[in-house]
Motif scaffolding. Sequence first.
Motif, PDB file in Angstrom:
ATOM      1  N   ILE A 164      38.469  18.737  -3.887  1.00  0.00           N
ATOM      2  CA  ILE A 164      38.209  19.206  -2.666  1.00  0.00           C
ATOM      3  C   ILE A 164      38.723  18.522  -1.949  1.00  0.00           C
ATOM      4  CG2 ILE A 164      36.871  21.285  -4.047  1.00  0.00           C
ATOM      5  CD1 ILE A 164      35.069  20.070  -3.143  1.00  0.00           C
ATOM      6  N   GLY A 165      39.346  17.261  -2.003  1.00  0.00           N
ATOM      7  CA  GLY A 165      39.538  15.909  -0.689  1.00  0.00           C
ATOM      8  C   GLY A 165      38.963  15.240  -0.631  1.00  0.00           C
ATOM      9  N   PHE A 166      38.203  14.852  -1.489  1.00  0.00           N
ATOM     10  CA  PHE A 166      36.314  13.329  -1.215  1.00  0.00           C
ATOM     11  C   PHE A 166      37.664  12.432  -1.934  1.00  0.00           C
ATOM     12  CE2 PHE A 166      33.167  16.321  -0.440  1.00  0.00           C
ATOM     13  CZ  PHE A 166      32.767  15.962   0.046  1.00  0.00           C
ATOM     14  N   GLU A 167      36.976  11.194  -1.156  1.00  0.00           N
ATOM     15  CA  GLU A 167      37.505  10.125  -1.997  1.00  0.00           C
ATOM     16  C   GLU A 167      36.413   9.054  -2.758  1.00  0.00           C
ATOM     17  OE1 GLU A 167      40.223   8.443   1.464  1.00  0.00           O
ATOM     18  OE2 GLU A 167      41.688  10.506   1.305  1.00  0.00           O
ATOM     19  N   PRO A 168      36.833   8.888  -3.525  1.00  0.00           N
ATOM     20  CA  PRO A 168      35.294   7.457  -4.067  1.00  0.00           C
ATOM     21  C   PRO A 168      35.462   5.957  -3.071  1.00  0.00           C
ATOM     22  CG  PRO A 168      36.986   8.550  -5.653  1.00  0.00           C
ATOM     23  CD  PRO A 168      37.447   9.238  -4.983  1.00  0.00           C
ATOM     24  N   GLN A 169      34.232   5.657  -2.682  1.00  0.00           N
ATOM     25  CA  GLN A 169      34.788   4.652  -1.832  1.00  0.00           C
ATOM     26  C   GLN A 169      34.292   3.323  -2.284  1.00  0.00           C
ATOM     27  OE1 GLN A 169      35.591   4.823   1.691  1.00  0.00           O
ATOM     28  NE2 GLN A 169      36.304   7.048   0.700  1.00  0.00           N
ATOM     29  N   PRO A 170      34.120   1.801  -2.022  1.00  0.00           N
ATOM     30  CA  PRO A 170      34.180   0.690  -2.860  1.00  0.00           C
ATOM     31  C   PRO A 170      32.829   0.189  -2.904  1.00  0.00           C
ATOM     32  CG  PRO A 170      35.293   0.251  -1.170  1.00  0.00           C
ATOM     33  CD  PRO A 170      35.091   2.041  -1.523  1.00  0.00           C
ATOM     34  N   GLY A 171      32.422  -0.335  -3.425  1.00  0.00           N
ATOM     35  CA  GLY A 171      31.245  -0.391  -3.522  1.00  0.00           C
ATOM     36  C   GLY A 171      29.669   0.521  -4.199  1.00  0.00           C
ATOM     37  N   THR A 172      28.388   0.000  -4.158  1.00  0.00           N
ATOM     38  CA  THR A 172      27.555   1.467  -5.030  1.00  0.00           C
ATOM     39  C   THR A 172      26.529   1.047  -3.360  1.00  0.00           C
ATOM     40  OG1 THR A 172      27.768  -0.359  -6.772  1.00  0.00           O
ATOM     41  CG2 THR A 172      25.163   0.856  -6.413  1.00  0.00           C
ATOM     42  N   PHE A 173      26.338   2.769  -3.649  1.00  0.00           N
ATOM     43  CA  PHE A 173      25.142   3.240  -3.122  1.00  0.00           C
ATOM     44  C   PHE A 173      24.422   2.929  -3.900  1.00  0.00           C
ATOM     45  CE2 PHE A 173      22.790   6.540  -1.494  1.00  0.00           C
ATOM     46  CZ  PHE A 173      22.974   6.297  -0.091  1.00  0.00           C
ATOM     47  N   HIS A 174      23.297   2.475  -3.417  1.00  0.00           N
ATOM     48  CA  HIS A 174      21.959   1.829  -4.261  1.00  0.00           C
ATOM     49  C   HIS A 174      20.392   2.212  -3.766  1.00  0.00           C
ATOM     50  CE1 HIS A 174      23.265  -1.957  -5.682  1.00  0.00           C
ATOM     51  NE2 HIS A 174      23.903  -2.248  -4.477  1.00  0.00           N
ATOM     52  N   MET A 175      19.807   3.513  -4.768  1.00  0.00           N
ATOM     53  CA  MET A 175      18.330   4.116  -3.827  1.00  0.00           C
ATOM     54  C   MET A 175      17.283   3.565  -4.353  1.00  0.00           C
ATOM     55  SD  MET A 175      17.118   7.372  -5.077  1.00  0.00           S
ATOM     56  CE  MET A 175      18.205   9.027  -4.028  1.00  0.00           C
ATOM     57  N   ILE A 176      16.283   2.323  -4.100  1.00  0.00           N
ATOM     58  CA  ILE A 176      15.460   1.265  -5.077  1.00  0.00           C
ATOM     59  C   ILE A 176      14.682   2.470  -4.440  1.00  0.00           C
ATOM     60  CG2 ILE A 176      15.128  -0.581  -4.672  1.00  0.00           C
ATOM     61  CD1 ILE A 176      17.366  -1.262  -2.482  1.00  0.00           C
ATOM     62  N   LEU A 177      13.343   2.373  -5.276  1.00  0.00           N
ATOM     63  CA  LEU A 177      12.456   3.612  -5.199  1.00  0.00           C
ATOM     64  C   LEU A 177      11.406   2.610  -5.953  1.00  0.00           C
ATOM     65  CD1 LEU A 177      13.170   6.563  -7.716  1.00  0.00           C
ATOM     66  CD2 LEU A 177      13.408   6.196  -4.808  1.00  0.00           C
ATOM     67  N   GLY A 178      10.554   2.583  -5.030  1.00  0.00           N
ATOM     68  CA  GLY A 178       8.918   0.909  -5.199  1.00  0.00           C
ATOM     69  C   GLY A 178       8.250   2.354  -4.943  1.00  0.00           C
ATOM     70  N   GLU A 180       1.420  -1.338   0.224  1.00  0.00           N
ATOM     71  CA  GLU A 180      -0.091  -0.089  -0.091  1.00  0.00           C
ATOM     72  C   GLU A 180       0.495   1.481  -0.017  1.00  0.00           C
ATOM     73  OE1 GLU A 180      -0.397  -2.258   2.570  1.00  0.00           O
ATOM     74  OE2 GLU A 180      -2.384  -3.175   1.886  1.00  0.00           O
ATOM     75  N   ARG A 181       2.564   1.083  -0.071  1.00  0.00           N
ATOM     76  CA  ARG A 181       2.058   2.246   0.181  1.00  0.00           C
ATOM     77  C   ARG A 181       4.129   2.453  -0.256  1.00  0.00           C
ATOM     78  NH1 ARG A 181       3.568   1.876   5.984  1.00  0.00           N
ATOM     79  NH2 ARG A 181       1.839   3.593   6.045  1.00  0.00           N
ATOM     80  N   ALA A 182       4.497   3.684  -1.310  1.00  0.00           N
ATOM     81  CA  ALA A 182       5.679   3.799  -1.595  1.00  0.00           C
ATOM     82  C   ALA A 182       6.891   3.820  -0.937  1.00  0.00           C
ATOM     83  CB  ALA A 182       5.767   5.280  -2.202  1.00  0.00           C
ATOM     84  N   PHE A 183       8.117   3.228  -1.440  1.00  0.00           N
ATOM     85  CA  PHE A 183       8.900   3.540  -0.181  1.00  0.00           C
ATOM     86  C   PHE A 183      10.416   3.896  -1.044  1.00  0.00           C
ATOM     87  CE2 PHE A 183       8.996  -0.597  -2.210  1.00  0.00           C
ATOM     88  CZ  PHE A 183       9.899  -0.567  -2.557  1.00  0.00           C
ATOM     89  N   GLN A 184      11.654   4.436  -0.482  1.00  0.00           N
ATOM     90  CA  GLN A 184      12.038   4.489  -0.652  1.00  0.00           C
ATOM     91  C   GLN A 184      13.693   4.387  -0.106  1.00  0.00           C
ATOM     92  OE1 GLN A 184      15.571   8.047  -0.958  1.00  0.00           O
ATOM     93  NE2 GLN A 184      13.573   8.708  -1.267  1.00  0.00           N
TER      94      GLN A 184
END
Length: 277
Positions: free
Chosen positions: A260-274, A98-102
Amino acid sequence: MQILRCPAQLQLLEETLRKSLPTTLPVLGTVMTVARGNPASHEVLVDSWPNFSIVLTRLRPEDHRDPRDYYTNQLSVFYRDKGALQALLEGTEALTRERAFQILGMQDGLDQAVQEVASARGLKVETIQYRALMSPEPPQPRRQMPPGLRLAPVSPSHISLLNATWALGGNARSRAFLLGLVRALPSACLLGPRGRPVSWSLLDGQGCLRHGYTVPAWRGRGLTGLPLNALGRELHARGFPIYCAVLPHNTASLHALQAIGFEPQPGTFHMILGTPK
């Protein structure tokens, strides 16, 4: 699932999650936000305590106002056992028809597990994959403040501009979500000579630097680091990890952040929209 409300429990959970960085980034950021006043109205759940197999953060049920709003109904998850993840998804704590999510998370297989359960429940699912970056210290701008610009928090009066320039925005729900972030959490922008934002960044309920944008006419001037430095100093002072999530094909932003100082990190950042079909 058990809701953690005790400050000592949240502190212990925070210390435990830090040991698994960067995989725990969205969960850790939410736990820390909850423990420091809970301005985003989230709650933290575990399957058992203190020896947990899964942590879930979610919007407090009493704050659900629109069943089709996946912007506000944010969850984040970290699990040590895939069986615990499966049990969570098949229960009622995370996904309902019944509910949308992220759902936000950084573990391999999370997106497939969510899609399988959500699709079986008649939910339409979309996964957006980001590259996570962290900065060990507050980001260092590449240049000083240009004449005619000044640093300020984002104002509610700026929300129409932010909503129009956000790839996932442009509608009433996204506008309300952005307005909620600006009212509840730190933000920073550069105001031009006419008082209109030319570059900005917000902080979300997961402690993530989001919605960063520079208007096209002001790009290429090294402005990105100025609002990020302001927010990064505040996060660093409060003990938060300084991190953001960027689409992997957005090479301009990736290069600017690394400069400006950010370093890429291993893995994937998932955003899952339903969303309900």
